[in-house]
Design a protein around this motif. Structure first.
Motif, PDB file in Angstrom:
ATOM      1  N   ILE A 287       0.846  -1.194   0.000  1.00 22.82           N
ATOM      2  CA  ILE A 287       0.000   0.000   0.000  1.00 22.82           C
ATOM      3  C   ILE A 287       0.882   1.246   0.000  1.00 22.82           C
ATOM      4  O   ILE A 287       0.678   2.180  -0.791  1.00 22.82           O
ATOM      5  CB  ILE A 287      -0.944  -0.001   1.219  1.00 22.82           C
ATOM      6  N   CYS A 288       1.869   1.266   0.879  1.00 23.74           N
ATOM      7  CA  CYS A 288       2.765   2.424   0.962  1.00 23.74           C
ATOM      8  C   CYS A 288       3.552   2.617  -0.337  1.00 23.74           C
ATOM      9  O   CYS A 288       3.767   3.758  -0.786  1.00 23.74           O
ATOM     10  CB  CYS A 288       3.722   2.270   2.138  1.00 23.74           C
ATOM     11  N   GLY A 309     -12.206   3.378   3.601  1.00 23.83           N
ATOM     12  CA  GLY A 309     -12.443   1.941   3.523  1.00 23.83           C
ATOM     13  C   GLY A 309     -12.453   1.288   4.888  1.00 23.83           C
ATOM     14  O   GLY A 309     -11.954   1.847   5.880  1.00 23.83           O
ATOM     15  N   GLY A 310     -13.019   0.094   4.954  1.00 25.16           N
ATOM     16  CA  GLY A 310     -13.235  -0.574   6.226  1.00 25.16           C
ATOM     17  C   GLY A 310     -11.978  -0.911   6.999  1.00 25.16           C
ATOM     18  O   GLY A 310     -11.957  -0.843   8.241  1.00 25.16           O
ATOM     19  N   ILE A 311     -10.896  -1.283   6.307  1.00 24.77           N
ATOM     20  CA  ILE A 311      -9.680  -1.698   7.011  1.00 24.77           C
ATOM     21  C   ILE A 311      -8.969  -0.508   7.644  1.00 24.77           C
ATOM     22  O   ILE A 311      -8.099  -0.672   8.512  1.00 24.77           O
ATOM     23  CB  ILE A 311      -8.752  -2.496   6.063  1.00 24.77           C
ATOM     24  N   VAL A 312      -9.364   0.718   7.263  1.00 22.02           N
ATOM     25  CA  VAL A 312      -8.770   1.911   7.871  1.00 22.02           C
ATOM     26  C   VAL A 312      -9.197   2.043   9.340  1.00 22.02           C
ATOM     27  O   VAL A 312      -8.615   2.825  10.098  1.00 22.02           O
ATOM     28  CB  VAL A 312      -9.127   3.165   7.041  1.00 22.02           C
ATOM     29  N   HIS A 313     -10.171   1.248   9.771  1.00 26.56           N
ATOM     30  CA  HIS A 313     -10.486   1.193  11.205  1.00 26.56           C
ATOM     31  C   HIS A 313      -9.309   0.632  12.007  1.00 26.56           C
ATOM     32  O   HIS A 313      -9.236   0.827  13.213  1.00 26.56           O
ATOM     33  CB  HIS A 313     -11.724   0.329  11.447  1.00 26.56           C
ATOM     34  N   ASP A 314      -8.397  -0.100  11.327  1.00 24.45           N
ATOM     35  CA  ASP A 314      -7.225  -0.657  11.997  1.00 24.45           C
ATOM     36  C   ASP A 314      -6.195   0.454  12.218  1.00 24.45           C
ATOM     37  O   ASP A 314      -5.543   0.914  11.275  1.00 24.45           O
ATOM     38  CB  ASP A 314      -6.613  -1.785  11.150  1.00 24.45           C
ATOM     39  N   THR A 320       1.270   2.718  10.395  1.00 26.12           N
ATOM     40  CA  THR A 320       2.308   2.278   9.460  1.00 26.12           C
ATOM     41  C   THR A 320       2.384   3.196   8.256  1.00 26.12           C
ATOM     42  O   THR A 320       3.474   3.595   7.813  1.00 26.12           O
ATOM     43  CB  THR A 320       2.035   0.834   9.002  1.00 26.12           C
ATOM     44  N   ILE A 321       1.222   3.543   7.708  1.00 23.96           N
ATOM     45  CA  ILE A 321       1.198   4.426   6.545  1.00 23.96           C
ATOM     46  C   ILE A 321       1.732   5.802   6.916  1.00 23.96           C
ATOM     47  O   ILE A 321       2.486   6.417   6.156  1.00 23.96           O
ATOM     48  CB  ILE A 321      -0.231   4.508   5.972  1.00 23.96           C
ATOM     49  N   GLU A 322       1.383   6.290   8.089  1.00 21.51           N
ATOM     50  CA  GLU A 322       1.906   7.585   8.542  1.00 21.51           C
ATOM     51  C   GLU A 322       3.425   7.545   8.657  1.00 21.51           C
ATOM     52  O   GLU A 322       4.120   8.478   8.227  1.00 21.51           O
ATOM     53  CB  GLU A 322       1.282   7.964   9.885  1.00 21.51           C
ATOM     54  N   GLN A 323       3.947   6.461   9.217  1.00 18.19           N
ATOM     55  CA  GLN A 323       5.397   6.361   9.410  1.00 18.19           C
ATOM     56  C   GLN A 323       6.139   6.328   8.079  1.00 18.19           C
ATOM     57  O   GLN A 323       7.215   6.924   7.951  1.00 18.19           O
ATOM     58  CB  GLN A 323       5.722   5.101  10.217  1.00 18.19           C
ATOM     59  N   ARG A 324       5.578   5.645   7.103  1.00 22.46           N
ATOM     60  CA  ARG A 324       6.260   5.498   5.819  1.00 22.46           C
ATOM     61  C   ARG A 324       5.994   6.661   4.854  1.00 22.46           C
ATOM     62  O   ARG A 324       6.824   6.938   3.981  1.00 22.46           O
ATOM     63  CB  ARG A 324       5.840   4.191   5.129  1.00 22.46           C
TER      64      ARG A 324
END
Length: 371
Positions: A287-288, A309-314, A320-324
């Motif tokens: 994704i990143c 999207g639904g998995i963004v509840h995780d 992880t996306i913020e860090q990368r």
């Protein structure tokens, strides 16, 4: 500025075994319901469009139970489906659009084809009220470079969660005090399927083809693959149908973890399952990677990275996306989806005169290069 009229808009979003409906008055949700359909009932119909009378009856029953009178509705919106590639926007439902929806002119049989048909029927019953589709699944605004491949005569096409992607971008732009067409965004829909797209000043100029097998792996899709490895897989005795299934419904977590439930994968990883952890990390990594690619499409001029999207509840995935990726632009999470709201908003923009309704001509947005 004149106060906007609180238009009553009924939206209809058909899925495989259910139809989501909602009534909005202005931006306020008056009524939302998921109408479930019996799988055995649906199985008796030869094709998608043959389901129309059955779904129509179940929806009308649900509306009656909740005191919704069709005559009180100002406009009707159905999920677009079965159409040829088209520019984004809100389209009036006319004869050509209905014909293409009924037969699935794009070659894909999906319940979304019923959305425009149902909306048009209800609008007619309500006395000829307006009916629309908004940013259908076949929205295609790719730039020329995004269409090219290294094989003569083979071109990239686009199938993305256009409705939710664009609505997320519109809402985020408004939160910044700007219009969608004034901004550049990388917008993601992360659920059973994953769309990652580049939006440049109101146009979705690039993104992965989720139907074509591109992009990150997902809970049900294998994502992009090395071509020679696929050829080796075929030569080992697997069929083209096997590979197609891996690209659409049996790949990703289904193939690696024997489940399509992202929550089950994270739970297994938390309990020490190394293969589940590896699958989850790989999806997050990919994704990143695609976010970075879309940022390059925008020349690094990115006003925000938006996650829906639904998995963004995780929250772990978001972190992880913020860090990368936060070095590119601020990351904003919008867990879930805005599909019903997006459909109603598209109709309101037309009714308020903020946007002109488009006419679906049946001519694809792109039909090859002229030279």
């Amino acid at each position: 500025m004149a106060e906007k009229q609180p238009w009553r808009v009924l939206v209809i979003n058909p899925g495989s075994t259910s139809t989501k409906i909602g009534l909005f008055e202005g931006e306020r949700s008056v009524f939302e319901k998921t109408v479930d359909h019996d799988a055995e009932e649906l199985a008796q119909f030869a094709g998608i469009s043959e389901q129309l009378p059955y779904r129509r009856a179940t929806i009308l029953a649900a509306l009656a139970e909740n005191g919704v009178d069709l005559s009180s509705v100002d406009a009707f919106v159905g999920r677009g489906g079965g159409l040829l590639p088209l520019q984004g926007g809100t389209y009036e439902i006319g004869d050509v659009l209905l014909d293409h929806a009924r037969r699935g002119a794009n070659g894909v049989q999906h319940p979304a084809q019923l959305g425009s048909q149902l909306a048009h029927e209800f609008a007619s019953e309500a006395g000829g009220k307006p009916s629309f589709v908004v940013n259908p699944p076949d929205t295609d605004e790719l730039c020329d470079e995004a269409r090219m491949t290294g094989i003569d005569g083979v071109y990239r096409h686009v199938h993305l969660h256009a409705l939710n992607l664009k609505e997320t971008a519109i809402r985020h732009a408004a939160s910044m005090g700007k219009r969608y067409d004034e901004c550049n965004f990388v917008v993601c829909h992360i659920g059973g399927g994953i769309s990652i797209s580049a939006h440049s000043h109101g146009h979705m100029i690039d993104g992965n083809d989720i139907v074509g097998g591109e992009g990150p792996m997902t809970p049900t899709r294998c994502g992009s693959l090395p071509v020679t490895e696929v050829l080796d897989y075929l030569e080992a005795g697997h069929s083209v149908q096997d590979v197609r299934a891996l690209a659409l419904k049996h790949g990703g977590f289904v193939s690696l973890c024997d489940t399509s439930d992202a929550r089950a994968v994270t739970a297994a990883a938390a309990s020490g399952d190394a293969s589940a952890q590896r699958a989850w990390d790989a999806m997050s990594y990919q994704i990143c990677k695609w976010i970075g690619a879309m940022a390059c499409v925008l020349s690094g001029e990115v006003d925000g990275i938006l996650l829906g999207g639904g998995i963004v509840h995780d929250k772990g995935l978001v972190k992880t996306i913020e860090q990368r990726c936060s070095w590119i632009a601020p990351v904003a999470a919008y867990p879930g989806e805005f599909e019903l709201e997006a459909m109603a908003a598209g109709a309101r923009r037309v009714l308020d005169g903020e946007e002109e309704a488009r006419t679906y001509t049946g001519e694809p947005a792109w039909n090859g290069f002229s030279c």
